[in-house]
Design a protein around this motif. Sequence first.
Motif, PDB file in Angstrom:
ATOM      1  N   THR B 131       0.616  -0.907   0.066  1.00 32.18           N
ATOM      2  CA  THR B 131      -0.140  -0.062   0.138  1.00 32.18           C
ATOM      3  C   THR B 131       0.655   1.336  -0.160  1.00 32.18           C
ATOM      4  OG1 THR B 131      -0.088   0.110   2.060  1.00 32.18           O
ATOM      5  CG2 THR B 131      -2.018  -1.126   1.006  1.00 32.18           C
ATOM      6  N   ILE B 132       0.557   2.327   0.102  1.00 33.34           N
ATOM      7  CA  ILE B 132       0.841   3.634  -0.399  1.00 33.34           C
ATOM      8  C   ILE B 132      -0.309   4.128   0.326  1.00 33.34           C
ATOM      9  CG2 ILE B 132       2.688   3.149  -2.692  1.00 33.34           C
ATOM     10  CD1 ILE B 132       0.370   5.123  -4.203  1.00 33.34           C
ATOM     11  N   ILE B 133       0.774   5.749   1.041  1.00 28.90           N
ATOM     12  CA  ILE B 133       0.080   6.248   1.686  1.00 28.90           C
ATOM     13  C   ILE B 133      -0.022   7.807   1.200  1.00 28.90           C
ATOM     14  CG2 ILE B 133      -0.449   7.739   3.868  1.00 28.90           C
ATOM     15  CD1 ILE B 133       1.099   5.025   4.784  1.00 28.90           C
ATOM     16  N   LEU B 134      -1.319   8.194   0.878  1.00 30.45           N
ATOM     17  CA  LEU B 134      -1.482   9.726   0.245  1.00 30.45           C
ATOM     18  C   LEU B 134      -1.508  10.873   0.521  1.00 30.45           C
ATOM     19  CD1 LEU B 134      -3.519   8.331  -2.772  1.00 30.45           C
ATOM     20  CD2 LEU B 134      -1.104   9.008  -2.944  1.00 30.45           C
ATOM     21  N   ASN B 135      -1.522  12.377   0.670  1.00 28.68           N
ATOM     22  CA  ASN B 135      -1.514  13.753   1.421  1.00 28.68           C
ATOM     23  C   ASN B 135      -3.374  14.107   0.741  1.00 28.68           C
ATOM     24  OD1 ASN B 135      -1.752  14.746  -1.508  1.00 28.68           O
ATOM     25  ND2 ASN B 135       0.138  15.892  -0.076  1.00 28.68           N
ATOM     26  N   ALA B 136      -4.575  12.925   1.002  1.00 22.11           N
ATOM     27  CA  ALA B 136      -5.361  13.237   0.840  1.00 22.11           C
ATOM     28  C   ALA B 136      -6.432  12.854   1.850  1.00 22.11           C
ATOM     29  CB  ALA B 136      -5.909  13.609  -1.067  1.00 22.11           C
ATOM     30  N   GLY B 137      -7.414  13.079   1.917  1.00 21.03           N
ATOM     31  CA  GLY B 137      -8.227  12.161   2.944  1.00 21.03           C
ATOM     32  C   GLY B 137      -9.594  13.121   3.199  1.00 21.03           C
ATOM     33  N   SER B 138     -10.338  12.945   3.776  1.00 18.72           N
ATOM     34  CA  SER B 138     -11.927  12.877   4.072  1.00 18.72           C
ATOM     35  C   SER B 138     -12.587  14.134   3.583  1.00 18.72           C
ATOM     36  CB  SER B 138     -12.439  12.516   4.860  1.00 18.72           C
ATOM     37  OG  SER B 138     -12.338  13.037   5.864  1.00 18.72           O
ATOM     38  N   ARG B 139     -11.571  15.174   4.340  1.00 17.14           N
ATOM     39  CA  ARG B 139     -12.131  17.021   4.473  1.00 17.14           C
ATOM     40  C   ARG B 139     -11.324  16.459   1.955  1.00 17.14           C
ATOM     41  NH1 ARG B 139      -7.449  18.648   7.951  1.00 17.14           N
ATOM     42  NH2 ARG B 139      -8.410  17.933  10.005  1.00 17.14           N
ATOM     43  N   SER B 140     -11.152  15.703   1.550  1.00 14.45           N
ATOM     44  CA  SER B 140     -10.884  16.845   0.147  1.00 14.45           C
ATOM     45  C   SER B 140     -12.330  15.748  -0.583  1.00 14.45           C
ATOM     46  CB  SER B 140      -9.653  16.480  -0.729  1.00 14.45           C
ATOM     47  OG  SER B 140      -8.303  17.003   0.164  1.00 14.45           O
ATOM     48  N   GLY B 141     -12.671  15.074   0.381  1.00 19.59           N
ATOM     49  CA  GLY B 141     -13.818  14.339  -0.362  1.00 19.59           C
ATOM     50  C   GLY B 141     -13.449  12.890  -0.475  1.00 19.59           C
ATOM     51  N   VAL B 142     -12.149  12.265  -0.074  1.00 21.42           N
ATOM     52  CA  VAL B 142     -12.011  10.837  -0.694  1.00 21.42           C
ATOM     53  C   VAL B 142     -12.675  10.313   0.072  1.00 21.42           C
ATOM     54  CG1 VAL B 142     -10.100   9.552  -0.051  1.00 21.42           C
ATOM     55  CG2 VAL B 142      -9.963  11.864  -1.344  1.00 21.42           C
ATOM     56  N   THR B 143     -13.471   9.456   0.005  1.00 22.87           N
ATOM     57  CA  THR B 143     -13.916   8.139   1.000  1.00 22.87           C
ATOM     58  C   THR B 143     -13.199   6.683  -0.142  1.00 22.87           C
ATOM     59  OG1 THR B 143     -15.100   7.286  -0.777  1.00 22.87           O
ATOM     60  CG2 THR B 143     -16.292   9.338   0.364  1.00 22.87           C
ATOM     61  N   GLU B 144     -13.554   5.750   0.997  1.00 29.97           N
ATOM     62  CA  GLU B 144     -12.708   4.437   0.624  1.00 29.97           C
ATOM     63  C   GLU B 144     -13.364   3.958  -0.661  1.00 29.97           C
ATOM     64  OE1 GLU B 144     -13.578   1.117   3.941  1.00 29.97           O
ATOM     65  OE2 GLU B 144     -12.905   2.884   5.294  1.00 29.97           O
ATOM     66  N   LYS B 145     -12.434   2.970  -1.220  1.00 33.06           N
ATOM     67  CA  LYS B 145     -13.187   2.023  -2.085  1.00 33.06           C
ATOM     68  C   LYS B 145     -12.562   2.987  -3.695  1.00 33.06           C
ATOM     69  CE  LYS B 145     -15.291  -1.598   0.202  1.00 33.06           C
ATOM     70  NZ  LYS B 145     -16.340  -2.765  -0.676  1.00 33.06           N
ATOM     71  N   MET B 146     -12.909   4.556  -3.437  1.00 31.57           N
ATOM     72  CA  MET B 146     -11.536   5.378  -4.689  1.00 31.57           C
ATOM     73  C   MET B 146     -11.015   4.636  -5.334  1.00 31.57           C
ATOM     74  SD  MET B 146     -13.058   9.070  -3.973  1.00 31.57           S
ATOM     75  CE  MET B 146     -15.067   9.717  -3.544  1.00 31.57           C
ATOM     76  N   ALA B 147     -11.076   5.069  -6.756  1.00 30.15           N
ATOM     77  CA  ALA B 147      -9.823   4.433  -7.415  1.00 30.15           C
ATOM     78  C   ALA B 147      -9.174   5.595  -7.744  1.00 30.15           C
ATOM     79  CB  ALA B 147     -10.506   4.257  -8.795  1.00 30.15           C
ATOM     80  N   VAL B 148      -7.305   4.720  -8.035  1.00 32.21           N
ATOM     81  CA  VAL B 148      -6.593   5.396  -7.710  1.00 32.21           C
ATOM     82  C   VAL B 148      -5.594   5.826  -8.913  1.00 32.21           C
ATOM     83  CG1 VAL B 148      -4.485   6.718  -6.519  1.00 32.21           C
ATOM     84  CG2 VAL B 148      -6.857   5.962  -5.522  1.00 32.21           C
ATOM     85  N   ILE B 149      -5.789   6.683  -9.634  1.00 30.11           N
ATOM     86  CA  ILE B 149      -4.979   6.383 -11.098  1.00 30.11           C
ATOM     87  C   ILE B 149      -4.157   7.247 -11.329  1.00 30.11           C
ATOM     88  CG2 ILE B 149      -7.396   5.383 -11.725  1.00 30.11           C
ATOM     89  CD1 ILE B 149      -7.721   8.081 -13.620  1.00 30.11           C
TER      90      ILE B 149
END
Lengths: 162, 277
Positions: B131-149
């Motif tokens: 896994t990798i960790i990105l610097n965007a989270g729920s405050r940016s509207g990110v939720t689980e199972k979203m695609a990362v491309i």
Amino acid sequence: MKRRLWLIPLTILALFLDCFVFPAITRSGFRPLCAMSLALAATAETKVQDGILLAIVCGLLTDLFCNPYLGLSAAAYLIAVCIEYGFVKNRGAKRLPALFGALTASTAAEAAILLFSLIIGARFDALGLLRATLPSIVLETLLVLPIAAALHTEEKGGPAFR
Amino acid sequence: MRKLWKNRPMWIALIAIVLLIVLAAYSANGAVAGDGLFRSALTPVSAFLHGVQEDVGAFFTRVFTPSVLEEENARLRATVLEQTQKLALLDETEKENARLSELLHFADANPNLHFVTASVIGRDSNPYIDTIILNAGSRSGVTEKMAVITADGVVGRVSEVGPNWCRVKTMCDEKMRISVTVQRTRDEGMLGGLYEEDGAIAGTYLYYLPGKADVRVGDTIRTSGIGGFFPKGLYVGTVIAVNDEGRGTHDAIVSMDIDFLHLEEALIVVGVDEAIG
């Protein structure tokens, strides 16, 4: 005559040292007047006319290049030449009178410059002035020896500074 | 007159002294006509001699004062170090700019997708969970199972979300599975698992292709959209080998273009505009 030709490069060198080198590299006002030493050496070794001419020319050029008061250095150098001439006039080109003359002449010239500067309103730190002026006077006096040696001629009055 | 000059030079000198002192006094009051003219005429000579003095002075200063050389050397070393760091920073900025430009072009080419751009801020040290960790989270509207491309293909899926970070399970994870389509034949299959060569990841397996599927080396694999997590049509990779053992289904090996080890930025798909897509 050939020896007197040395006066030309020596004059240029002395002016260069006085106007450009010493003001740039020395600290606390230590400014030996090489052109004055040259005029004093010429007075003692060749002719007083040479000394007077050198004093006026070098003094005016020094004033034009790096002094605010036109004529001040020339007057001071001329005073020095007159005093030196008084010491060597009747004694020939002997080393001791010439050196005493140069010492007195240098002191008088520095004093003249100081007096004139005080008259026009300049103010100095006395201790700092002594520290700067005394080495200058000593060096100006000692410089007369090698310059006179360079100007020495056997034809005019025998060996220099016997 | 010649005799007078020879015998009485002192008189002449004294007169000259008086005149010169008067001249100096006038000069002190700024009342000497031509003084400025003389000084102006001598200015080029003065400038030249001053330049000579500076050069000569600098030479002797350097020769006779090693400390000056050492100081200059230290100063130059510091300057070189500073410039090197600036250059490295510039180079880094240039590369980042190129990567972000690529992402921007990709985003422009996919107007139906809404993205959040994020930088990789960490990688898990657990060797079994990729896994990798990105610097965007729920405050940016990110939720689980979203695609990362990225522009090079699918990176993975968001597995955990914090306020300003998220963890992404990448395609290099053994348990990662996504539904894909062979672009040329429209055959569907399941992508997942790692194919390694000489200890390095060389691709991922493509399972469950229909037995009659005409899959060839070089075919492009895209997401099928089945499952709803990955939008349809995203580039995944290219077929590099086909395994046809006659068991009714095909297997293939798909090479992914993404360099997971050097991944630095990615796009999180936070929404899909269905009207356009």
